[in-house]
Enzyme design. Structure first.
Site, mmCIF file in Angstrom:
data_model
loop_
_atom_site.group_PDB
_atom_site.id
_atom_site.type_symbol
_atom_site.label_atom_id
_atom_site.label_comp_id
_atom_site.label_asym_id
_atom_site.label_seq_id
_atom_site.Cartn_x
_atom_site.Cartn_y
_atom_site.Cartn_z
ATOM 1 N N HIS A 185 34.182 10.093 65.148
ATOM 2 C CA HIS A 185 33.801 9.757 63.776
ATOM 3 C C HIS A 185 34.916 10.139 62.789
ATOM 4 C CE1 HIS A 185 30.719 9.284 60.503
ATOM 5 N NE2 HIS A 185 31.533 10.125 59.889
ATOM 6 N N GLU A 186 35.338 11.382 62.855
ATOM 7 C CA GLU A 186 36.357 11.847 61.893
ATOM 8 C C GLU A 186 37.697 11.159 62.149
ATOM 9 O OE1 GLU A 186 35.264 13.314 59.374
ATOM 10 O OE2 GLU A 186 33.319 13.926 60.201
ATOM 11 N N HIS A 227 37.721 7.938 60.195
ATOM 12 C CA HIS A 227 38.110 8.195 58.798
ATOM 13 C C HIS A 227 39.630 8.381 58.706
ATOM 14 C CE1 HIS A 227 34.222 8.555 56.809
ATOM 15 N NE2 HIS A 227 33.797 9.482 57.642
ATOM 16 N N GLU A 271 33.166 5.107 55.355
ATOM 17 C CA GLU A 271 32.181 5.362 56.409
ATOM 18 C C GLU A 271 32.152 4.201 57.411
ATOM 19 O OE1 GLU A 271 31.046 8.296 56.505
ATOM 20 O OE2 GLU A 271 29.423 8.201 57.976
HETATM 21 ZN ZN ZN Z 1 31.769 10.088 57.757
#
Ligand code: ZN
Length: 501
Positions: free
Chosen positions: A264-265, A268, A294
């Protein structure tokens, strides 16, 4: 003449960017390596830097330069870097200068006190202590919003996080999405539950970390321009295009938690690493909005990282890494386990189907609080009612109910949550557009190759940074306005196959 003014504006923006980046380094250090004794001085140092940055940015000459450059920028092509810079800085400047300095001061003092109280109150399940804090937060959020033109009091707050979006546009999208998600969740609930026991066991943390880093290196996260460290609440932070950091936490008894947080990170971070180097230091070197940001974390975490193709490639290596725990577990079982749909109390642990129902609940409650239709005292009760009605689970306490998210207790009420669902919707729409352009992408993913997908995203989204309003940037990337259809098709296809619907 315009070029001289532009040079002055750029030099000032570079200073502002430097001050903000210095504050970001201190903030990263605070949550990773700083010893507890550093806290009081660190708070002061961060306040000094943010005050300096605010002063440099809102100084009268900046408004004057922007006034001088407005016509010049309007006469340039839409995609011109400098014209975009003038437009984006003008938007940020208007926002910063409308909010009086003394209100900024009251806001940051209140937020710090509220956050400190929440850190104690949440584990103690103590909403009573947070009630007066939250009442002040709602009043301050209204006060901030009143400085901007609006149809709904929440509109300015939504626009801060997702520029161009309003209560009406978000609500229209959510109203279309909700019944279809509820229907899908109901259909899934009627099917047999997958076995998730394979995710629990003992998984060496160093090995988990090494595995996750191997995966994100393959995704294209550049360790020459980034690093990963551990923290209590994972996040991504960027000091420049050449230094983008992610943080993760690992649990020895759960193989999914740390891995999916890393993916997830990294999503980003790859967005930030992919910004055109020409935009460095200009305030354009970042993500377009919370929703678009996101979309990239969710794309890499879910659309790629929880797909069957991804695991066809990586499962043998994961199994070899944890032979004791996974020897008897087939890839099919593992893939079903990491995609289990099950209504639950906690947003951040929610599956892909029910996650958005958590977001919509918070969005509705925020609007009601801001509009004065809901008193803070009635919030915990209404939260329980809505959880029961929307998800069919009732929080036994406020700790895992209304107190669970930091957003309202360490920030403002309003605009804090819609970006998560916008991101989910956009993750599928962007992936869909990439696959239409390059039909080989799903096959690539099943072979552990990601460069075609990553290059398409870089070319169509990442490199532009903040140049375009999200709505324009998305239309440019996918050739159509934002739509829930690709997202629903993605969910129905994936979970229809997993659950035999
Ligand atoms: Zn996030």
């Amino acid at each position: 003449m315009a070029l001289e003014t532009l040079a002055k504006l750029k030099a000032r923006m570079a200073q502002v960017d430097d001050l903000n980046a210095a504050a970001a380094v201190l903030g990263w250090d605070q949550t990773t390596y700083m010893p507890p004794g550093g806290a009081p001085a660190r708070g002061r140092q961060l306040a000094t830097l943010s005050q300096l940055s605010h002063e440099r940015f809102t100084a009268p000459e900046v408004g004057q330069w922007l006034g001088e450059l407005a016509d010049w920028a309007a006469g340039r092509p839409d995609d011109d870097d400098d014209a975009c810079l003038v437009r984006v800085v003008a938007r940020d400047h208007a926002r910063m200068t409308r909010i009086p300095n003394e209100l900024v001061g009251r806001l940051s003092a209140h937020t710090a006190a509220s956050y400190a109280a929440w850190e104690v109150a949440r584990p103690a399940d103590d909403f009573a202590t947070m009630r007066p804090h939250l009442e002040t937060t709602v009043a301050l959020a209204r006060e901030v919003a009143e400085h901007f033109p609006h149809d709904h009091i929440a509109d300015p707050l939504i626009d801060f996080a997702d520029p161009g979006m309003t209560v009406v546009t978000v609500r229209t999208l959510f109203d279309a999405l909700r019944p279809r998600l509820v229907e899908l969740a109901r259909a899934i609930a009627a099917r047999p539950e997958p076995d998730t026991s394979c995710l629990r066991g003992t998984f060496d943390v160093a090995a988990q970390r090494a595995f996750g880093e191997t995966v994100i290196r393959a995704f294209g996260f550049d360790f020459q321009r980034g690093r990963q460290d551990t923290t209590a609440h994972p996040f991504m932070t960027s000091f420049s295009i050449g230094d983008v950091r992610i943080t993760t936490r690992f649990r020895e008894d759960d193989v999914g938690d740390g891995l999916f947080s890393t993916l997830h990170e990294a999503g980003h971070a790859m967005y930030e690493q992919g910004v055109d180097p020409a935009l460095e230091g200009s305030t354009l070197a970042g993500g377009a909005s919370s929703g678009v940001h996101e979309s990239q974390s969710r794309l890499w975490e879910n659309v790629v990282g929880r797909s069957r193709g991804f695991w066809d490639h990586w499962y043998p290596e994961l199994r070899a890494t944890f032979p004791h725990a996974l020897r008897a577990v087939e890839v099919d079982t593992f893939h079903r386990a990491i995609n289990r749909v099950m209504p639950s109390l906690i947003r951040v642990d929610a599956d892909e189907v029910t996650y958005n129902l958590h977001v919509m609940l918070r969005f509705d409650l925020e609007l009601a609080l801001l509009a004065g239709d809901l008193a803070v005292a009635d919030l915990p009760g209404l939260w329980r009612e809505r959880m029961t009605a929307d998800l069919g689970v009732t929080p036994p306490d406020d700790r895992d109910g209304v107190l669970q998210d930091v957003h309202w207790f360490g920030g403002l009420v309003g605009g804090a949550f819609q970006g998560y669902t916008l991101g989910n919707v956009l993750s599928a729409q962007l992936f869909d557009a990439a696959v239409r352009a390059h039909p080989e992408i799903p096959g690539d993913i099943a072979s552990g190759r990601y460069h075609v997908l990553r290059d398409w995203l870089t070319q169509n989204l990442y490199r532009h940074g903040r140049k375009y309003l999200p709505v324009d940037g998305v239309t440019r990337a996918v050739g159509a306005p934002m739509s829930i259809e690709p997202y629903m098709a993605y969910l129905q296809g994936k979970f229809g196959a997993l659950y035999g619907l």
